[in-house]
Design a protein around this motif. Sequence first.
Motif, PDB file in Angstrom:
ATOM      1  N   GLY A 236       0.822  -1.210   0.000  1.00  0.00           N
ATOM      2  CA  GLY A 236       0.000   0.000   0.000  1.00  0.00           C
ATOM      3  C   GLY A 236       0.851   1.253   0.000  1.00  0.00           C
ATOM      4  N   ASP A 237       2.102   1.136   0.490  1.00  0.00           N
ATOM      5  CA  ASP A 237       3.018   2.271   0.467  1.00  0.00           C
ATOM      6  C   ASP A 237       3.449   2.615  -0.954  1.00  0.00           C
ATOM      7  OD1 ASP A 237       2.930   2.386   3.227  1.00  0.00           O
ATOM      8  OD2 ASP A 237       4.692   1.114   3.492  1.00  0.00           O
ATOM      9  N   ILE A 238       3.243   1.688  -1.901  1.00  0.00           N
ATOM     10  CA  ILE A 238       3.600   1.935  -3.293  1.00  0.00           C
ATOM     11  C   ILE A 238       2.409   2.514  -4.057  1.00  0.00           C
ATOM     12  CG2 ILE A 238       4.354   0.884  -5.462  1.00  0.00           C
ATOM     13  CD1 ILE A 238       5.753  -1.258  -3.797  1.00  0.00           C
ATOM     14  N   HIS A 239       1.229   1.868  -3.961  1.00  0.00           N
ATOM     15  CA  HIS A 239       0.068   2.310  -4.753  1.00  0.00           C
ATOM     16  C   HIS A 239      -0.868   3.241  -4.000  1.00  0.00           C
ATOM     17  CE1 HIS A 239      -2.472  -0.603  -2.626  1.00  0.00           C
ATOM     18  NE2 HIS A 239      -1.617  -1.574  -2.956  1.00  0.00           N
ATOM     19  N   GLY A 240      -0.627   3.428  -2.705  1.00  0.00           N
ATOM     20  CA  GLY A 240      -1.393   4.405  -1.940  1.00  0.00           C
ATOM     21  C   GLY A 240      -2.780   3.978  -1.526  1.00  0.00           C
ATOM     22  N   GLY A 241      -3.192   2.756  -1.874  1.00  0.00           N
ATOM     23  CA  GLY A 241      -4.540   2.309  -1.552  1.00  0.00           C
ATOM     24  C   GLY A 241      -4.565   1.195  -0.532  1.00  0.00           C
ATOM     25  N   VAL A 242      -5.781   0.764  -0.201  1.00  0.00           N
ATOM     26  CA  VAL A 242      -5.965  -0.352   0.720  1.00  0.00           C
ATOM     27  C   VAL A 242      -5.667  -1.650  -0.026  1.00  0.00           C
ATOM     28  CG1 VAL A 242      -7.616  -1.576   2.174  1.00  0.00           C
ATOM     29  CG2 VAL A 242      -7.731   0.921   1.989  1.00  0.00           C
ATOM     30  N   THR A 331      -9.080   2.495  -2.974  1.00  0.00           N
ATOM     31  CA  THR A 331      -9.421   3.490  -1.969  1.00  0.00           C
ATOM     32  C   THR A 331      -8.171   3.917  -1.225  1.00  0.00           C
ATOM     33  OG1 THR A 331     -11.606   2.491  -1.676  1.00  0.00           O
ATOM     34  CG2 THR A 331     -10.833   3.978   0.062  1.00  0.00           C
ATOM     35  N   ALA A 332      -7.910   5.213  -1.167  1.00  0.00           N
ATOM     36  CA  ALA A 332      -6.719   5.721  -0.508  1.00  0.00           C
ATOM     37  C   ALA A 332      -6.717   5.345   0.963  1.00  0.00           C
ATOM     38  CB  ALA A 332      -6.646   7.238  -0.660  1.00  0.00           C
ATOM     39  N   VAL A 333      -5.557   4.929   1.484  1.00  0.00           N
ATOM     40  CA  VAL A 333      -5.442   4.470   2.858  1.00  0.00           C
ATOM     41  C   VAL A 333      -5.745   5.597   3.845  1.00  0.00           C
ATOM     42  CG1 VAL A 333      -3.864   3.537   4.595  1.00  0.00           C
ATOM     43  CG2 VAL A 333      -3.746   2.709   2.245  1.00  0.00           C
ATOM     44  N   GLU A 334      -5.167   6.761   3.641  1.00  0.00           N
ATOM     45  CA  GLU A 334      -5.246   7.833   4.634  1.00  0.00           C
ATOM     46  C   GLU A 334      -6.533   8.641   4.535  1.00  0.00           C
ATOM     47  OE1 GLU A 334      -1.764  10.203   4.343  1.00  0.00           O
ATOM     48  OE2 GLU A 334      -0.400   8.587   4.945  1.00  0.00           O
ATOM     49  N   THR A 335      -7.005   8.906   3.320  1.00  0.00           N
ATOM     50  CA  THR A 335      -8.153   9.806   3.140  1.00  0.00           C
ATOM     51  C   THR A 335      -9.454   9.106   2.823  1.00  0.00           C
ATOM     52  OG1 THR A 335      -7.686  10.100   0.783  1.00  0.00           O
ATOM     53  CG2 THR A 335      -6.567  11.580   2.324  1.00  0.00           C
ATOM     54  N   GLY A 336      -9.401   7.871   2.345  1.00  0.00           N
ATOM     55  CA  GLY A 336     -10.607   7.165   1.943  1.00  0.00           C
ATOM     56  C   GLY A 336     -11.141   7.618   0.597  1.00  0.00           C
ATOM     57  N   VAL A 337     -10.387   8.455  -0.079  1.00  0.00           N
ATOM     58  CA  VAL A 337     -10.779   8.954  -1.389  1.00  0.00           C
ATOM     59  C   VAL A 337     -10.538   7.875  -2.447  1.00  0.00           C
ATOM     60  CG1 VAL A 337     -10.297  10.698  -3.160  1.00  0.00           C
ATOM     61  CG2 VAL A 337     -10.294  11.330  -0.740  1.00  0.00           C
ATOM     62  N   ALA A 338     -11.448   7.811  -3.446  1.00  0.00           N
ATOM     63  CA  ALA A 338     -11.282   6.841  -4.524  1.00  0.00           C
ATOM     64  C   ALA A 338     -10.159   7.289  -5.450  1.00  0.00           C
ATOM     65  CB  ALA A 338     -12.575   6.695  -5.302  1.00  0.00           C
ATOM     66  N   LEU A 339      -9.232   6.401  -5.714  1.00  0.00           N
ATOM     67  CA  LEU A 339      -8.119   6.683  -6.614  1.00  0.00           C
ATOM     68  C   LEU A 339      -8.355   5.972  -7.944  1.00  0.00           C
ATOM     69  CD1 LEU A 339      -5.125   6.157  -4.138  1.00  0.00           C
ATOM     70  CD2 LEU A 339      -6.027   8.345  -4.962  1.00  0.00           C
ATOM     71  N   PRO A 340      -8.070   6.638  -9.049  1.00  0.00           N
ATOM     72  CA  PRO A 340      -8.311   6.011 -10.360  1.00  0.00           C
ATOM     73  C   PRO A 340      -7.221   5.011 -10.722  1.00  0.00           C
ATOM     74  CG  PRO A 340      -7.310   8.157 -10.656  1.00  0.00           C
ATOM     75  CD  PRO A 340      -7.536   8.007  -9.176  1.00  0.00           C
ATOM     76  N   ALA A 341      -7.508   4.189 -11.718  1.00  0.00           N
ATOM     77  CA  ALA A 341      -6.492   3.264 -12.233  1.00  0.00           C
ATOM     78  C   ALA A 341      -5.369   4.073 -12.888  1.00  0.00           C
ATOM     79  CB  ALA A 341      -7.112   2.308 -13.232  1.00  0.00           C
ATOM     80  N   GLU A 342      -4.143   3.647 -12.687  1.00  0.00           N
ATOM     81  CA  GLU A 342      -3.002   4.327 -13.289  1.00  0.00           C
ATOM     82  C   GLU A 342      -1.821   3.373 -13.343  1.00  0.00           C
ATOM     83  OE1 GLU A 342      -1.511   7.575 -10.857  1.00  0.00           O
ATOM     84  OE2 GLU A 342      -2.459   6.705  -9.082  1.00  0.00           O
ATOM     85  N   THR A 343      -0.879   3.697 -14.216  1.00  0.00           N
ATOM     86  CA  THR A 343       0.343   2.907 -14.334  1.00  0.00           C
ATOM     87  C   THR A 343       1.500   3.713 -13.781  1.00  0.00           C
ATOM     88  OG1 THR A 343      -0.463   1.732 -16.289  1.00  0.00           O
ATOM     89  CG2 THR A 343       1.909   1.738 -15.903  1.00  0.00           C
TER      90      THR A 343
END
Length: 436
Positions: A236-242, A331-343
């Motif tokens: 999660g430290d790499i992609h920022g999500g859960v 879903t972002a770990v810290e904010t709960g905001v939805a993050l889009p797909a990305e490379t």
Amino acid sequence: MRVFRRAFVGILVVASAAHAQTSDSVSRRQQRTVDSLAAAVRGLQQRVDSLETTASAAPAAAAPARSGGAYMNMGFDALADFGWSTTKDVLSLQRGDHDPHVRGFTVPNVELTFDGAVDPYFKGFAAIVTKLNELGETEIEVEEAWAQTTSLPYNLQAKAGQFLGDFGRQNAQHPHAWAFVDQPLVLNQMFGKDGLRGQGARLSWLAPTETYTEMSVSVLNSFGGTTSSFRSNESGDIHGGVPVDHPVDGVTDLLIVPRITSSFDLSDTQTLVVGASGAFGPNNSGTKSRTQIYGGDLYYKWKPEVAAAGFPFFSIQAEAVARTYDAAPRTAVETGVALPAETLNDWGAYSQALWGIRPRIIAGVRGDIVRNSTSKFSAIDRQDRQRISPNFTWYPSEFSKFRLQYNYDHRAGMGDDHSLWLQFEFMMGAHAAHKF
């Protein structure tokens, strides 16, 4: 016993010289003395032969530890660091699991190893590591425990168990074999604080060519704390999500690590080794997202035809690694905001040069760089960095060393830091040779 033999031979020589310089009567007396001494030497020799015969017939219980009927070697190695850094948060700067952890003293690696022949078909190796974390608490891990074949046909060799991934040159090395105090930044970025390691199997083939060429492929579990670019809980430290957990449904859910390496003799005094590696597997930003890592490495060494204990020498080692990380909607770990797909496209490299000045004295310098593509989130593990590290190493003997290293670090948005580390290592017992 040899000391006694030499003493008696010396006496015989002295007696013979005296015999040549005296009268006949004295000579006869001395001759009797010489004969007597010679008889004593013969008796002593017979006694030594008897003892040697007895020793060779001693019961096996008096022999060293055995494994499967064969000898087993045991080794112990300890590393201790002392130093200072301009940042109080040393862990944010030195992220490797075997790097210095705090200002002051660190014991990052205490290793107990076992290796030997299991039977005519396998040899085994195990490394149990104990270390003290930044809080001074003891941590224990099974770093490696594997068995490897010794008699497969067609130049094939198989390994199974827990082992360091065969990616590049340094990842498969234990910390005491490193030429620098800490882990290169790019390996930390791509594989996490402890490098790429896991449970699985490896098959290698040595090509029947004039130059050394070996090809291998490893199949490992893609989850755990030592597979950070894949299905590690820390990814999660790499992609920022859960992180999204999913079971292993097939081979595509495992981690595949191929490698090829070749060695060339440029001349009688120069050798070049080149290699290419890959690591392909799923990541846990989503149920079908994947990670691809590519690496290239080289090693050059010059050593004169006439050398003393391998010195002097000059060597260059370099690795470049690139990662393509497909991050799914999450879903972002810290904010709960939805993050889009990305490379996410990240890359890094290091290059180090060592000069063996004279026996047991080595000077070195290493340069590191890490670069990351922009993303929809911020993460400390995706931070542009660069580092310059000169060092100096002195080996009082082959069983101990002192290393002094200075680090200049630049982190994007955080400025510059300076660190100075002194490392001491000592080794006891046998220790398996390391791959060239």
